[in-house]
Motif scaffolding. Structure first.
Motif, mmCIF file in Angstrom:
data_model
loop_
_atom_site.group_PDB
_atom_site.id
_atom_site.type_symbol
_atom_site.label_atom_id
_atom_site.label_comp_id
_atom_site.label_asym_id
_atom_site.label_seq_id
_atom_site.Cartn_x
_atom_site.Cartn_y
_atom_site.Cartn_z
ATOM 1 N N MET A 160 27.427 -6.577 -26.693
ATOM 2 C CA MET A 160 27.093 -7.683 -25.802
ATOM 3 C C MET A 160 28.336 -8.499 -25.496
ATOM 4 N N THR A 161 28.669 -8.581 -24.216
ATOM 5 C CA THR A 161 29.885 -9.249 -23.756
ATOM 6 C C THR A 161 29.532 -10.256 -22.676
ATOM 7 N N ILE A 162 30.132 -11.440 -22.757
ATOM 8 C CA ILE A 162 29.908 -12.483 -21.754
ATOM 9 C C ILE A 162 31.233 -12.828 -21.096
ATOM 10 N N LEU A 163 31.249 -12.830 -19.769
ATOM 11 C CA LEU A 163 32.451 -13.151 -18.998
ATOM 12 C C LEU A 163 32.244 -14.458 -18.243
ATOM 13 N N ASP A 164 33.159 -15.383 -18.441
ATOM 14 C CA ASP A 164 33.142 -16.664 -17.724
ATOM 15 C C ASP A 164 34.551 -16.970 -17.251
ATOM 16 N N GLY A 165 34.651 -17.826 -16.236
ATOM 17 C CA GLY A 165 35.964 -18.258 -15.770
ATOM 18 C C GLY A 165 36.677 -17.193 -14.961
ATOM 19 N N GLN A 166 37.996 -17.157 -15.088
ATOM 20 C CA GLN A 166 38.819 -16.302 -14.239
ATOM 21 C C GLN A 166 38.579 -14.805 -14.442
ATOM 22 N N VAL A 167 38.051 -14.415 -15.595
ATOM 23 C CA VAL A 167 37.810 -12.985 -15.826
ATOM 24 C C VAL A 167 36.703 -12.432 -14.923
ATOM 25 N N THR A 168 35.904 -13.326 -14.337
ATOM 26 C CA THR A 168 34.866 -12.860 -13.406
ATOM 27 C C THR A 168 35.427 -12.573 -12.018
ATOM 28 N N GLN A 169 36.650 -13.024 -11.754
ATOM 29 C CA GLN A 169 37.217 -12.885 -10.412
ATOM 30 C C GLN A 169 37.364 -11.421 -9.998
ATOM 31 N N GLU A 170 37.636 -10.552 -10.957
ATOM 32 C CA GLU A 170 37.766 -9.119 -10.659
ATOM 33 C C GLU A 170 36.509 -8.583 -9.982
ATOM 34 N N TYR A 171 35.359 -8.983 -10.486
ATOM 35 C CA TYR A 171 34.095 -8.493 -9.937
ATOM 36 C C TYR A 171 33.749 -9.186 -8.624
ATOM 37 N N LEU A 172 34.119 -10.446 -8.498
ATOM 38 C CA LEU A 172 33.905 -11.151 -7.229
ATOM 39 C C LEU A 172 34.762 -10.527 -6.129
ATOM 40 N N ASP A 173 35.982 -10.094 -6.486
ATOM 41 C CA ASP A 173 36.844 -9.417 -5.506
ATOM 42 C C ASP A 173 36.238 -8.085 -5.079
ATOM 43 N N LEU A 174 35.658 -7.351 -6.040
ATOM 44 C CA LEU A 174 35.000 -6.092 -5.702
ATOM 45 C C LEU A 174 33.817 -6.317 -4.772
ATOM 46 N N LEU A 175 33.103 -7.416 -4.995
ATOM 47 C CA LEU A 175 31.987 -7.767 -4.112
ATOM 48 C C LEU A 175 32.481 -8.025 -2.691
ATOM 49 N N ASP A 176 33.568 -8.791 -2.579
ATOM 50 C CA ASP A 176 34.124 -9.086 -1.250
ATOM 51 C C ASP A 176 34.649 -7.829 -0.568
ATOM 52 N N GLU A 177 35.272 -6.959 -1.359
ATOM 53 C CA GLU A 177 35.783 -5.712 -0.780
ATOM 54 C C GLU A 177 34.643 -4.840 -0.253
ATOM 55 N N GLY A 178 33.542 -4.796 -1.001
ATOM 56 C CA GLY A 178 32.394 -4.019 -0.560
ATOM 57 C C GLY A 178 31.787 -4.561 0.724
#
Length: 245
Positions: free
Chosen positions: A221-239
């Motif tokens: 179980m892993t929780i991501l908060d803060g700047q580490v979530t930006q990678e996935y937000l960038d993937l969302l924008d790219e998609g």
């Protein structure tokens, strides 16, 4: 007969067969910021929008780790979620000490369902004003459960609770059959896409207000908060950019 004759406590039925205190608690869940959960054949994911009470305050925590194999996300009254999460942690610890194995996810969710249902049967208690999405991975694979204040628990392929969650559920219902074979990254991006549908006009997901949690066959179980979530937000924008081309 007036409605308020039957809503003073959670152990009184109305003539229509309703318990109004439970319905009021469910309304509290709808006031909380949205949470989305979804699972594939190997992983289960939670994504959530965090809120800040005011400009001077930090964002409130939305996802809580229970054990290496289980976590929860909340919508509603945070203090009630804290009580339930502490109870789950105690049960998980007891399972390891007594039986020498992690607490099965289904048993954990049924335990808090029983605890919540007791509050609807005894005079002088109130229902918990919080809804939970529970993810976990055990011997039978990944799981996603929803808990609501009535004490009812249900297992889902994908689900959303909280404010404007119907918009996210519409997207999940349209795509859930494709989730089974998705990688972890694809599953998170799909969750973020559904979560974004719950935002008010003019609001955006960013590294400050986004929280991500996941657990799976090869992931504790892993929780991501803060700047580490930006990678996935960038993937969302790219998609999204690829979809518009």
């Amino acid at each position: 007969m007036f409605r308020n004759q039957y809503d003073n406590d959670s152990s009184t039925w109305s003539p229509q067969g309703r318990i109004f205190q439970v319905e009021y608690a469910s309304e509290a869940v709808k006031q909380g910021s949205a949470v989305v959960g979804l699972k594939s054949k190997d992983n289960a994911v939670l994504v959530a929008v965090k809120r800040s009470p005011n400009e001077l305050a930090s964002y409130q925590k939305k996802i809580i780790r229970i054990d290496d194999h289980m976590g929860i996300a909340m919508a509603g009254l945070t203090s009630d979620a804290r009580v339930l999460s502490n109870y789950l942690r105690t049960e998980a610890m007891r399972s390891k000490m007594v039986y020498g194995r992690p607490l099965p996810v289904g048993r954990a969710v049924n335990a808090i369902g029983d605890k919540a249902q007791t509050n609807t049967q005894e005079y002088g208690r109130r229902p918990y004003g919080v809804g939970l999405l529970v993810i976990g991975h055990d011997d039978t694979g990944p799981h996603l459960y929803e808990f609501n204040p009535s004490g009812i628990v249900s297992e889902y392929y994908a689900y959303s609770i909280g404010s404007r969650s119907q918009s996210a559920r519409t997207n999940l219902e349209r795509n859930f059959e494709t989730f089974q074979d998705m990688s972890l990254k694809e599953l998170i991006v799909q969750g973020l896409r559904s979560l974004r549908d719950t935002l008010q006009q003019g609001k955006q997901l960013d590294a400050l207000n986004t929280s991500i949690g996941f657990v799976g066959k090869d992931n504790k179980m892993t929780i991501l908060d803060g700047q580490v979530t930006q990678e996935y937000l960038d993937l969302l924008d790219e998609g999204e950019a690829m979809d518009t081309e």
